[in-house]
Design a protein around this motif. Structure first.
Motif, PDB file in Angstrom:
ATOM      1  N   UNK A 280       0.678  -1.194  -0.100  1.00 56.96           N
ATOM      2  CA  UNK A 280       0.158  -0.058  -0.011  1.00 56.96           C
ATOM      3  C   UNK A 280       0.799   1.475  -0.066  1.00 56.96           C
ATOM      4  N   UNK A 281       2.050   1.121   0.517  1.00 57.99           N
ATOM      5  CA  UNK A 281       3.009   2.236   0.665  1.00 57.99           C
ATOM      6  C   UNK A 281       3.468   2.762  -0.859  1.00 57.99           C
TER       7      UNK A 281
ATOM      8  N   UNK B 167       0.318   4.001  -2.952  1.00 58.70           N
ATOM      9  CA  UNK B 167       0.097   5.533  -2.637  1.00 58.70           C
ATOM     10  C   UNK B 167       1.188   6.384  -3.352  1.00 58.70           C
TER      11      UNK B 167
ATOM     12  N   UNK C  15      -5.529  16.500  -2.822  1.00 61.49           N
ATOM     13  CA  UNK C  15      -5.449  15.382  -1.659  1.00 61.49           C
ATOM     14  C   UNK C  15      -6.751  14.495  -1.433  1.00 61.49           C
TER      15      UNK C  15
ATOM     16  N   UNK D 174      -6.870   6.007  -3.720  1.00 62.91           N
ATOM     17  CA  UNK D 174      -5.999   5.163  -2.946  1.00 62.91           C
ATOM     18  C   UNK D 174      -7.168   4.001  -2.134  1.00 62.91           C
TER      19      UNK D 174
ATOM     20  N   UNK E  57     -11.983   3.371   4.167  1.00 62.90           N
ATOM     21  CA  UNK E  57     -10.864   3.676   5.207  1.00 62.90           C
ATOM     22  C   UNK E  57     -11.190   5.444   5.177  1.00 62.90           C
ATOM     23  N   UNK E  58     -11.182   5.754   6.435  1.00 64.23           N
ATOM     24  CA  UNK E  58     -10.867   7.183   6.607  1.00 64.23           C
ATOM     25  C   UNK E  58     -12.225   8.110   6.126  1.00 64.23           C
TER      26      UNK E  58
ATOM     27  N   UNK F 254     -11.335  10.410   9.760  1.00 61.17           N
ATOM     28  CA  UNK F 254     -11.671  11.796   9.849  1.00 61.17           C
ATOM     29  C   UNK F 254     -12.355  12.359   8.530  1.00 61.17           C
TER      30      UNK F 254
ATOM     31  N   UNK G 124     -15.505  14.758   8.906  1.00 63.47           N
ATOM     32  CA  UNK G 124     -15.596  15.645   9.834  1.00 63.47           C
ATOM     33  C   UNK G 124     -14.601  16.734   9.127  1.00 63.47           C
ATOM     34  N   UNK G 125     -13.754  16.361   8.161  1.00 61.51           N
ATOM     35  CA  UNK G 125     -12.803  17.282   7.624  1.00 61.51           C
ATOM     36  C   UNK G 125     -13.752  17.966   6.483  1.00 61.51           C
TER      37      UNK G 125
ATOM     38  N   UNK H 136     -16.110  20.596   8.123  1.00 57.35           N
ATOM     39  CA  UNK H 136     -15.080  21.614   8.657  1.00 57.35           C
ATOM     40  C   UNK H 136     -14.707  22.554   7.512  1.00 57.35           C
ATOM     41  N   UNK H 137     -14.725  22.119   6.571  1.00 57.46           N
ATOM     42  CA  UNK H 137     -14.525  22.990   5.414  1.00 57.46           C
ATOM     43  C   UNK H 137     -13.142  22.902   4.953  1.00 57.46           C
ATOM     44  N   UNK H 138     -12.404  21.609   5.359  1.00 57.24           N
ATOM     45  CA  UNK H 138     -10.984  21.351   5.163  1.00 57.24           C
ATOM     46  C   UNK H 138     -10.704  20.944   3.831  1.00 57.24           C
ATOM     47  N   UNK H 139     -11.646  20.060   3.332  1.00 64.75           N
ATOM     48  CA  UNK H 139     -11.311  19.477   1.864  1.00 64.75           C
ATOM     49  C   UNK H 139     -11.795  20.706   1.012  1.00 64.75           C
TER      50      UNK H 139
END
Lengths: 198, 290
Positions: A122-123, A126, A142, A149, A158-159, A163, A166-167, A170-173
């Motif tokens: 997986x590394x 990515x 991102x 991925x 996954x994720x 998060x 939530x992200x 919160x307007x992060x994406x």
């Protein structure tokens, strides 16, 4: 007097015959990266400082030693190649300034070029997806990278909720990152440095 | 003061708060950030892990554009991008053979200029603490934080040549002149897990967990960062860290420019505080800052 059935020390510890050691990789590092492993003091400060030595199958100090002993095959297959965080603590603590992160990069590059499977698939997935973004668009998005991925590894959720959601709330994406224009220039760089031809 | 600015992908993506707060703070300090025109991604961990020449070439293209903008210094807020650009610049200066190859790859002369600095370095070395202090309208007294530098602001020291590689003080100095108390702690420059956020999340939870634990033990109420990767790893994985360690840390992760912005009179909202997953609002309210 040991009886004839007592195993001899020589059975446990194979004698190192200096004239039989293949040090061509050591020479290769010197030629290609300017790294001279003969300056190693064997003090172990590299492994002492290492962020991830507690999960390394082969530690930094052992990597240096094994190169000197010509045991490169095991290094190209080791798990540490894919868990090293490139935090630069080893090189900074080394009294001889041996650039171990560069050695790790070099080993990984050789392993990748020769298609030796990564122990942490997986590394590598990515890394490849990320480089794909840069090759195509010049930059990394991102959010899309994370989605690709998950699709590629089959771990679809996954994720996503934590998060991820939530992200999102919160307007992060940011789905509208500014794009690069002269993408032919980055494509040229990729084409001219390509390791796996064709 | 004019300076070339390399935001990098994260500052246009997950860490927009770092970008906007940097711009606001620089406005106040009369610094004109000129974004490198049509910059490309630095290549990050992915490029240097698999292909050295690619990594240096991606950096060289950005350096070349900045050079053509007639700027002699670049400042980079992201520690990861900073590390890649600085390494590219170092390689081009010290490895003429590689520089020749890279020139052909990027189809332009391999640039040995301009000078690459990280944002903390630019503020302390080029702007100066006195000027930083002079713009404060609201000292942030009462806050006790851990300044977290991560790996790449100061390492490898041979390449970066800035501050102490493992016990740096420059960000502490900036925070102190805007009224904040900083703690002495052990994990200032330890790794958060870097680029393994998605691919080896356990490593991130382990390493970032050690950082948060150490900051808490030193008595910090928040961790202050100067890197979008450190921020993303600590902020988005705090829940997983708390779960794995069975401890509730209650630890907001804040960009240092967000705190400078508050001290310079900008609002909580302008500085992008709302994008933090672990809200800093209770802490800032408790200290009467917002």
């Amino acid at each position: 007097m040991p009886s004839s059935t007592t195993p001899m020390t020589a059975d446990f510890f194979k004698a190192i015959k200096l004239d039989e050691i293949d040090n061509s990789f050591q020479q290769e590092l010197l030629d290609n990266c300017g790294i001279d492993l003969n300056t190693c003091l064997e003090c172990g400060k590299c492994s002492g400082g290492c962020s991830n030595t507690h999960i390394f199958d082969i530690t930094a100090r052992q990597v240096v030693k094994l190169i000197k002993m010509g045991e490169v095959d095991s290094l190209l297959k080791m798990d540490s190649l894919w868990t090293c965080v490139s935090c630069q603590l080893c090189v900074d603590r080394c009294p001889a300034s041996i650039d171990i992160p560069r050695i790790m990069d070099y080993l990984r590059e050789v392993a990748y070029k020769n298609q030796i499977p990564a122990t942490r698939e997986q590394v590598l997935v990515f890394h490849e997806l990320m480089l794909g973004h840069i090759e195509k668009g010049g930059r990394v998005e991102e959010g899309f990278l994370a989605m690709e991925f998950n699709l590629k590894t089959g771990d679809y959720f996954k994720d996503v909720f934590d998060p991820g959601m939530k992200m999102f709330f919160k307007g992060k994406v940011n789905p509208f990152t500014p794009k690069m224009k002269k993408r032919d220039e980055t494509r040229r760089i990729f084409k001219m440095t390509s390791l796996r031809k064709g | 003061m004019n300076v070339a600015y390399f935001p990098g992908c994260s500052l246009h993506g997950l860490s927009r708060a770092y970008n906007s707060s940097t711009h606001l703070v620089c406005d106040k300090l009369n610094i004109n950030l000129q974004e490198i025109e049509d910059w490309n991604c630095c290549g990050a961990t992915a490029a240097h892990s698999l292909n050295h020449k690619l990594s240096v070439s991606l950096g060289a293209r950005n350096l070349n554009i900045a050079k053509n903008m007639n700027l002699d210094m670049i400042t980079v807020p992201c520690a990861g991008c900073f590390g890649r650009l600085k390494t590219a610049s170092y390689e081009l200066r010290n490895n003429p053979e590689l520089a020749k190859e890279v020139a052909e790859i990027i189809n332009a002369p391999a640039p040995v200029e301009p000078e690459v600095t990280n944002l903390v370095q630019f503020f302390t070395e080029q702007v100066g603490l006195e000027k930083i202090a002079s713009k404060v309208v609201k000292p942030l007294t009462g806050l006790k934080v851990a300044a977290y530098y991560g790996c790449l602001l100061t390492r490898p020291s041979k390449v970066v040549a800035f501050d102490s590689p493992e016990q740096p003080t420059s960000m502490d100095d900036i925070l102190q002149v805007i009224g904040i108390e900083t703690v002495n702690w052990s994990h200032k420059a330890e790794c958060c897990g870097g680029g393994y956020a998605a691919s080896e999340t356990d490593i991130v939870v382990d390493l970032s967990g050690q950082v948060v634990e150490s900051a808490k033990n030193a008595g910090a109420d928040a961790i202050v960062v100067a890197c979008p990767m450190c921020h993303t790893n600590l902020d988005t994985r705090l829940g997983a860290i708390e779960k794995s360690r069975g401890v509730k840390y209650d630890m907001p992760i804040i960009f240092f420019t967000q705190l400078m912005g508050l001290a310079y009179g900008y609002s909580y909202r302008q500085l992008g505080f709302r994008q933090l997953l672990n809200s800093a609002s209770p802490l800032l309210k408790k200290q009467g800052i917002i």
